[in-house]
Design a protein around this motif. Structure first.
Motif, PDB file in Angstrom:
ATOM      1  N   THR A  76       0.846  -1.191   0.000  1.00  0.00           N
ATOM      2  CA  THR A  76       0.000   0.000   0.000  1.00  0.00           C
ATOM      3  C   THR A  76       0.884   1.245   0.000  1.00  0.00           C
ATOM      4  N   LYS A 220      -4.479  -0.241   3.862  1.00  0.00           N
ATOM      5  CA  LYS A 220      -5.663  -0.626   3.091  1.00  0.00           C
ATOM      6  C   LYS A 220      -6.879   0.192   3.517  1.00  0.00           C
ATOM      7  N   HIS A 224      -9.030   2.570   1.118  1.00  0.00           N
ATOM      8  CA  HIS A 224     -10.485   2.415   1.022  1.00  0.00           C
ATOM      9  C   HIS A 224     -11.171   3.749   1.312  1.00  0.00           C
TER      10      HIS A 224
END
Length: 233
Positions: A76, A220, A224
C-alpha cells in the motif's frame, strides 16, 4: 501497467503474506513456558526460513524487473512511505527490542549489533547516493548530448543503443543497492535472535510481524477511505 515479473511476484507475495499471518498466530499461541525452548527455537527457525524464502524469490524476480521493487504495487502507499530501499529499515528492530525487553542482560550485545547495523545502513545510503549521482556521469551526459542531435525530425546516431547501455548500468546498480539493503535486514534479524533467548525471540518475531501486518491493514483502510471520498466527491 505492471510487468509480468511484477504480476508474478505479486501473486507470490499474497501467498507469502498468508503464511506470514499464520506464523504470527503460532508465535502468539505457542507455550510461554521457558522450559519449552526447543519448541520456541523450532518456531523461530520456521519464521526465519520463511523470511529467507521472500528474499530468495525477490532477488530472482529482480533480475527481470528491479525497478518494480522500487515502486511495488503489492504494498500500500502507506507501507511504501515507511519503507527504506525496497523494505523495512533494519534499525527499526532495535526500537521494538527496547519496548519488549526491560532486562539488562542482553543490552550490551544488542547495542553492539545496533551500532554495526547502523554502519551497514550508512553504507547502503552512500551506495544509493552514488547510483543517483551516476546519472550525471559522462555516459549519461553523452547520451543527453546525443539526444539533442536532431536532423529532419530524426535523432542522429544509435540513440537506442546508448539508452540501453546506460539503463542497463543503472539497473545493475539499483539491484546491488536492493540486495545490500536486504542483507542488512537479514543480518539484523539473525543477529537479534542469536542474542535473545528463544522465548524473547518469539516475542520479538511476533512484534515485527504484528507491526508489518497492522501497517498493511492501516494502509488498506486509508486506500479504502480515499476511494469512498472520491466516489462521494
Amino acid at each position: 501497467m505492471t510487468s509480468h515479473a511484477q504480476d508474478r511476484f505479486s501473486e507470490f507475495y499474497a501467498k507469502w503474506l498468508n503464511q506470514y499471518e499464520a506464523n504470527l498466530k503460532e508465535l502468539l499461541s505457542v507455550s510461554r513456558d521457558p522450559s519449552h525452548g526447543h519448541l520456541h527455537q523450532a518456531l523461530i527457525s520456521k519464521v526465519m526460513t520463511h523470511y529467507k524464502e521472500y528474499y530468495t524469490v525477490k532477488w530472482a524476480t529482480a533480475k527481470d524487473d528491479v525497478l518494480g521493487f522500487f515502486c511495488p504495487t503489492w504494498f500500500t502507499p502507506l507501507e511504501n512511505a515507511y519503507h527504506w530501499m525496497t523494505g523495512w529499515k533494519p534499525s527499526m528492530v532495535f526500537r521494538l527490542i527496547a519496548s519488549l525487553h526491560k532486562s539488562q542482560d542482553p543490552v550490551s550485545k544488542i547495542e553492539e549489533l545496533r551500532f554495526r547495523i547502523r554502519i551497514e545502513e550508512d553504507r547502503v545510503d552512500r551506495e544509493m547516493e552514488r547510483q543517483q549521482v551516476s546519472i550525471a556521469d559522462k555516459p549519461m551526459v553523452d547520451l543527453s548530448r546525443l539526444a539533442t542531435q536532431v536532423k529532419n525530425g530524426e535523432v542522429v546516431g544509435e540513440l537506442e543503443k546508448y539508452v540501453d547501455m546506460a539503463l542497463s548500468s543503472l539497473l545493475v546498480g539499483l539491484e546491488q543497492v536492493m540486495k545490500m539493503a536486504d542483507c542488512v535486514r537479514l543480518k539484523a534479524l539473525k543477529g537479534v535472535v542469536e542474542i535473545l533467548n528463544p522465548l524473547q525471540s518469539v516475542d520479538f518475531m511476533a512484534a515485527i510481524a504484528m507491526l508489518q501486518i497492522q501497517l498493511r491493514k492501516a494502509g488498506k483502510r486509508a486506500d479504502h477511505g480515499k476511494i469512498i471520498k472520491h466516489q462521494k466527491g
